[in-house]
Design an enzyme around this catalytic site. Structure first.
Site, PDB file in Angstrom:
ATOM      1  CG  ASN A  98      27.589   7.942 -39.826  1.00 22.15           C
ATOM      2  OD1 ASN A  98      26.453   8.409 -39.731  1.00 22.15           O
ATOM      3  ND2 ASN A  98      27.824   6.663 -39.994  1.00 22.15           N
TER       4      ASN A  98
ATOM      5  CG  ASP B 127      31.648   7.324 -37.259  1.00 17.26           C
ATOM      6  OD1 ASP B 127      32.253   6.916 -38.277  1.00 17.26           O
ATOM      7  OD2 ASP B 127      30.475   6.976 -37.003  1.00 17.26           O
TER       8      ASP B 127
ATOM      9  CG  HIS C  65      25.509  15.765 -42.020  1.00 10.62           C
ATOM     10  ND1 HIS C  65      24.549  14.837 -41.713  1.00 10.62           N
ATOM     11  CD2 HIS C  65      25.016  16.476 -43.080  1.00 10.62           C
ATOM     12  CE1 HIS C  65      23.508  14.980 -42.530  1.00 10.62           C
ATOM     13  NE2 HIS C  65      23.773  15.956 -43.377  1.00 10.62           N
TER      14      HIS C  65
ATOM     15  CB  SER D 265      15.910   7.514 -40.447  1.00  8.65           C
ATOM     16  OG  SER D 265      16.476   8.801 -40.273  1.00  8.65           O
TER      17      SER D 265
HETATM   18  P1  OAD Z   1      19.004   8.087 -37.794  1.00  8.04           P
HETATM   19  O1  OAD Z   1      19.216   7.915 -36.327  1.00  8.04           O
HETATM   20  O2  OAD Z   1      17.925   9.018 -38.237  1.00  8.04           O
HETATM   21  O3  OAD Z   1      18.703   6.685 -38.471  1.00  8.04           O
HETATM   22  C1  OAD Z   1      19.471   5.578 -38.189  1.00  8.04           C
HETATM   23  C2  OAD Z   1      18.998   4.410 -39.030  1.00  8.04           C
HETATM   24  O4  OAD Z   1      19.836   3.331 -38.746  1.00  8.04           O
HETATM   25  C3  OAD Z   1      17.558   3.969 -38.708  1.00  8.04           C
HETATM   26  O5  OAD Z   1      16.837   3.848 -39.928  1.00  8.04           O
HETATM   27  C4  OAD Z   1      17.740   2.605 -38.051  1.00  8.04           C
HETATM   28  O6  OAD Z   1      16.706   1.680 -38.388  1.00  8.04           O
HETATM   29  C5  OAD Z   1      19.067   2.151 -38.665  1.00  8.04           C
HETATM   30  N1  OAD Z   1      19.835   1.175 -37.876  1.00  8.04           N
HETATM   31  C6  OAD Z   1      19.914   1.028 -36.534  1.00  8.04           C
HETATM   32  N2  OAD Z   1      20.750   0.025 -36.215  1.00  8.04           N
HETATM   33  C7  OAD Z   1      21.225  -0.484 -37.384  1.00  8.04           C
HETATM   34  C8  OAD Z   1      22.128  -1.514 -37.731  1.00  8.04           C
HETATM   35  N3  OAD Z   1      22.737  -2.252 -36.804  1.00  8.04           N
HETATM   36  N4  OAD Z   1      22.372  -1.750 -39.031  1.00  8.04           N
HETATM   37  C9  OAD Z   1      21.760  -1.000 -40.015  1.00  8.04           C
HETATM   38  N5  OAD Z   1      20.909  -0.015 -39.734  1.00  8.04           N
HETATM   39  C10 OAD Z   1      20.636   0.249 -38.456  1.00  8.04           C
HETATM   40  O7  OAD Z   1      20.428   8.517 -38.407  1.00  8.04           O
HETATM   41  P2  OAD Z   1      20.786   9.195 -39.799  1.00  8.04           P
HETATM   42  O8  OAD Z   1      19.847   8.790 -40.871  1.00  8.04           O
HETATM   43  O9  OAD Z   1      22.237   8.987 -40.008  1.00  8.04           O
HETATM   44  O10 OAD Z   1      22.846  15.157 -38.888  1.00  8.04           O
HETATM   45  O11 OAD Z   1      20.551  10.720 -39.457  1.00  8.04           O
HETATM   46  C11 OAD Z   1      20.848  11.649 -40.438  1.00  8.04           C
HETATM   47  C12 OAD Z   1      21.366  12.927 -39.810  1.00  8.04           C
HETATM   48  O12 OAD Z   1      20.475  13.384 -38.816  1.00  8.04           O
HETATM   49  C13 OAD Z   1      22.679  12.788 -39.079  1.00  8.04           C
HETATM   50  O13 OAD Z   1      23.806  12.854 -39.902  1.00  8.04           O
HETATM   51  C14 OAD Z   1      22.657  13.956 -38.147  1.00  8.04           C
HETATM   52  C15 OAD Z   1      21.235  13.820 -37.676  1.00  8.04           C
HETATM   53  O14 OAD Z   1      20.656  14.888 -37.201  1.00  8.04           O
HETATM   54  C16 OAD Z   1      23.635  16.101 -38.396  1.00  8.04           C
HETATM   55  O15 OAD Z   1      24.277  15.995 -37.366  1.00  8.04           O
HETATM   56  C17 OAD Z   1      23.682  17.311 -39.258  1.00  8.04           C
END
Ligand code: OAD
Length: 230
Positions: free
Chosen positions: A87, A89, A104, A172
């Site tokens: 993140n 943030d 990131h 994810s």
């Molecule tokens: P994603 O949006 O791909 O995944 C978010 C995950 O959070 C999903 O698996 C949801 O099921 C889960 N989720 C949603 N609400 C939740 C909650 N209340 N408690 C727990 N889990 C929850 O986001 P990231 O995996 O962070 O990169 O994405 C990875 C990277 O892709 C980011 O850092 C960003 C993006 O492109 C860059 O900006 C380089």
């Protein structure tokens, strides 16, 4: 002290009101990622990119850490806790965690567009065209965009190798190299995954998959871990 490495993604900040990346519409805050989060987007329309991240910065500064962030800070009473977050943030820091690595980049930092080592804190809310680094080139957000290298991964790998316990929260696991970090966890480490849509298969007893929201599940797991290691 045992070491806990926590890998977090957008899901841990969802309950603070910050949208995750992979929503059902395939857009990120109404923009295609290729329009705002790539080096090509920066070449094409830097004003749009700055405006987009200025909005994100405003939104993040208004957001508050949630129960998952603050519970992870409590964990430091009993463990050496290292957070590795995807993140941008600062909710882990504001939630009280003291060791946070941003894979990131960070929304509150800018950097030179020709030298990634020239990084500056952003005090005002907005970045503007015409603001230059000391090499006299336009400042850009200190964010790793799609298609760019992730230099911090080199420091993240040895941290993961030294974990006794791993927590994976709200990601994810679709974006590499961050998603590959789990492969570096030692074979003796217990791994907890907290995500309502966790993609981790609990095929062996190293893995505990908790398909719940972070705000609910993280405080419970933290309490349990502290009780087990007073
Ligand atoms: P994603 O949006 O791909 O995944 C978010 C995950 O959070 C999903 O698996 C949801 O099921 C889960 N989720 C949603 N609400 C939740 C909650 N209340 N408690 C727990 N889990 C929850 O986001 P990231 O995996 O962070 O990169 O994405 C990875 C990277 O892709 C980011 O850092 C960003 C993006 O492109 C860059 O900006 C380089």
């Amino acid at each position: 002290m045992k070491k806990i490495v926590v890998l977090t993604g957008a899901g841990i900040s969802a309950e603070s009101g910050i949208k995750t990346f992979r929503g059902s519409d395939g857009l990120w805050e109404n923009h295609k990622v290729t329009d705002v989060a790539t080096p090509e987007a920066w070449q094409r329309d830097p004003e749009l990119v700055l405006r987009f991240y200025n909005e994100r910065r405003k939104q993040i500064r208004q957001a508050q850490p949630n129960k998952a962030h603050t519970a992870l800070a409590l964990l430091e009473k009993a463990f050496n806790v290292q957070i590795i977050t995807q993140n941008i943030d600062d909710l882990h820091e504001r939630g009280g965690s003291s060791q946070v690595m941003h894979l990131h980049g960070e929304i509150n930092q800018s950097r030179s567009s020709i030298d990634e080592n020239l990084v500056y804190n952003i005090v005002d809310i907005d970045m503007k065209m015409g603001e230059l680094c000391e090499l006299k080139t336009q400042l850009r957000p200190n964010i790793v965009w799609f298609g760019e290298e992730v230099p911090m991964i080199e420091q993240a790998i040895p941290l993961m190798c030294s974990a006794d316990i791993v927590m994976v929260i709200g990601t994810s696991l679709q974006v590499y190299p961050a998603a590959g970090l789990l492969d570096f966890s030692p074979s003796h480490a217990q791994i907890y995954s907290i995500d309502p849509k966790s993609v981790i298969n609990s095929y062996d007893n190293r893995f505990t998959v908790i398909k719940q929201n972070a705000g609910e599940a993280v405080p419970q797991l933290v309490k349990k871990l502290i009780e087990m290691n007073p």
